[in-house]
Design a protein around this motif. Sequence first.
Motif, short mmCIF file in Angstrom:
data_model
loop_
_atom_site.label_atom_id
_atom_site.label_comp_id
_atom_site.label_asym_id
_atom_site.label_seq_id
_atom_site.Cartn_x
_atom_site.Cartn_y
_atom_site.Cartn_z
N ALA A 137 0.84 -1.20 0.00
CA ALA A 137 0.00 0.00 0.00
C ALA A 137 0.87 1.24 0.00
O ALA A 137 1.99 1.25 0.54
CB ALA A 137 -0.92 0.01 1.22
N LEU A 138 0.35 2.30 -0.63
CA LEU A 138 1.00 3.61 -0.64
C LEU A 138 -0.03 4.65 -0.24
O LEU A 138 -1.12 4.72 -0.83
CB LEU A 138 1.55 3.93 -2.04
N ILE A 139 0.31 5.46 0.76
CA ILE A 139 -0.61 6.49 1.26
C ILE A 139 0.12 7.83 1.24
O ILE A 139 1.22 7.96 1.80
CB ILE A 139 -1.09 6.17 2.68
N THR A 140 -0.48 8.82 0.58
CA THR A 140 0.08 10.17 0.59
C THR A 140 -0.64 11.01 1.63
O THR A 140 -1.84 10.82 1.87
CB THR A 140 -0.04 10.84 -0.79
N ILE A 141 0.08 11.94 2.24
CA ILE A 141 -0.47 12.82 3.27
C ILE A 141 -0.04 14.24 2.97
O ILE A 141 1.16 14.50 2.78
CB ILE A 141 0.00 12.43 4.69
N GLU A 142 -0.99 15.15 2.90
CA GLU A 142 -0.65 16.55 2.61
C GLU A 142 -1.62 17.49 3.32
O GLU A 142 -2.76 17.11 3.62
CB GLU A 142 -0.72 16.81 1.11
N GLU A 143 -1.19 18.73 3.55
CA GLU A 143 -2.01 19.75 4.20
C GLU A 143 -2.65 20.64 3.15
O GLU A 143 -2.45 21.85 3.12
CB GLU A 143 -1.13 20.58 5.15
N GLY A 144 -3.42 20.03 2.28
CA GLY A 144 -4.06 20.76 1.21
C GLY A 144 -5.30 20.05 0.73
O GLY A 144 -5.57 18.90 1.11
N ALA A 145 -6.05 20.72 -0.13
CA ALA A 145 -7.32 20.20 -0.61
C ALA A 145 -7.12 19.15 -1.70
O ALA A 145 -6.03 18.99 -2.26
CB ALA A 145 -8.18 21.35 -1.14
#
Length: 639
Positions: free
Chosen positions: A561-569
């Motif tokens: 699995a690959l999960i991206t995390i960001e502080e944006g919409a």
Amino acid sequence: MSSTNRPATPTLDRVIVPADMRGLSDRELKTLADELRAETISAVSVTGGHLGAGLGVVELTVALHAVFEAPRDKIIWDVGHQCYPHKILTGRRERIRTLRMEGGLSGFTKRSESVYDPFGAAHSSTSISAALGFAAARDLGGDPGDAVAVIGDGSMSAGMAFEAMNNAGHLKKRMFIILNDNEMSIAPPVGALSAYLSKLYAGTPLHELKEVAKGAVKFLPEPFQEGAKRARDMLKGIAVGGTLFESLGISYIGPIDGHDLDQLLPVLRAAKSRATGPVLIHVLTKKGKGYAPAERARDKGHATGKFDVLTGEQVKAPSNAPSYTSVFAKSLIREAESDGKIVAITAAMPDGTGLNLFAERFPARLFDVGIAEQHAVTFAAGLAAGGLKPFCALYSTFLQRGYDQVVHDVAIQRLPVRFAIDRAGLVGADGATHAGSFDIAFLANLPDMVLMAAADEAELVHMVATAAAIDDRPSAFRFPRGEGVGVDMPERGVPLEIGKGRIIREGSRVALLSFGTRLAEVKKAAESLAARGLSPTVADARFAKPLDRDLILQLARHHEALITIEEGAVGGFGSHVAQLLADEAVFDHGLKFRSMVLPDIFIDQASPEAMYRVAGMEAAQIEAKVLATLGVESLGKRA
């Protein structure tokens, strides 16, 4: 300040809503203003917030609500920084000590909060356009009543205000523009002039005011004091045939003393009773008026934390880490010391962006263009085309206002403007209007843009150096409000390899790819996952544009699995990663991909921590996302 230490306000206690003011005499209205000022100071000492602007309009607020009939008449406060006294007088006094808190009153005007807030405002220069809209709607059978825009002289620097005035003069709708001018320090001469004018207003038709002003010129003594220069220039314009406002078709009244109800009340009453078209009333005020610590402050108490009422001393939580803003400013200074082509641009926020420090070191290389983000961007483009290295420092939420210029004047021409994006992500007490939610999405879509996000304060130092070294295309780097995470700091930034991320922790089953300062929470989640028998890889993308294709494809092909995390919409970093994975047919091999972004809602004010909890981006929530993606049903079940 406890409830037992609140100021005595017997007159204010009688006013729950503005209608309660109509039985008060003018003398009682003066007392009401004094008590309103004391209550405002008391409330902001408990909550923090925008103090100086509100104190500067106390008398004006009282006068407007005494003369006009809100909510039938629409009083529209530009920006909203000065709306606290307005909130106290409009049924919200009992909640005024919840300002900017989770579940409390907004620090700005907000339609959903009160019928006395006809138009929400948190960005400047919108009030005249909105008021004209109300006036046009009224004349076409919409809501009745007058429209009143209260706009500061700083907000008048934005092109939108002039566009609105030009249209108002053309449409000739009855409306009122209150120009709240808090820059003139010319009280003695203008006091004599405005007192003379106000006595004549009560019996003078609006079209004759220009002649009144001509006769009043003699009240200004010669030679003028240094502080009176602006008034002299303005009155010269009146005397020779009209101000800019008159030339736009807007009747001009003023200047008058905005702290003198003996002037404010008759002028507003006369204007209300006689106006047939757009009228601008020029009011002189002083930010922080009536509270010595605010008056002495360099920014006149624009934005304060909680403070002691007696001393004005702010209560600040101790921190061992520098603020991101100060790290940016100091890093830019270091780069500028060795490169004379580096210049900086801000739009009326030198303190907020840290560029006041740059100005102290390089005064000729800092350009504060006022509240004019569109101009700031194109001006920076001109500087770049002229051979300089401009850093355009704007809050994320304000950069939105210059997006057309980013596209057409910077990106299409591939000019090396460097955007320093402060207040990225969720910002806390200022709420949804100031959240930096959208810049990743709207910048990463632009061809040839370099877009970086600092994971910590040390990374920010390197990204300033990276932007300084990029000289063939536009670039941007984003960083949040507040303090860093407390990492060791480099002496000087080292340019990063463009489009290359880094591995923070090696694992095998799941890969967590972070873009920005959520990396600290990702690391916590990884520790917890490792303790549960999982083996997470943690990577810091550093770049959303260009993507690190090699890193992303390696993570995708060697993990379940690959999960991206960001502080944006939605539409930002994770969307670009998904596009890459689709183009490379990685999904055909069974990869489980998830993207953690800000939810598709506007998140109300709270602490940043609470806002990110709502967004689902705390360490425990990241861990839960991993477990759900891998098919582990509960946090109590081991992998």
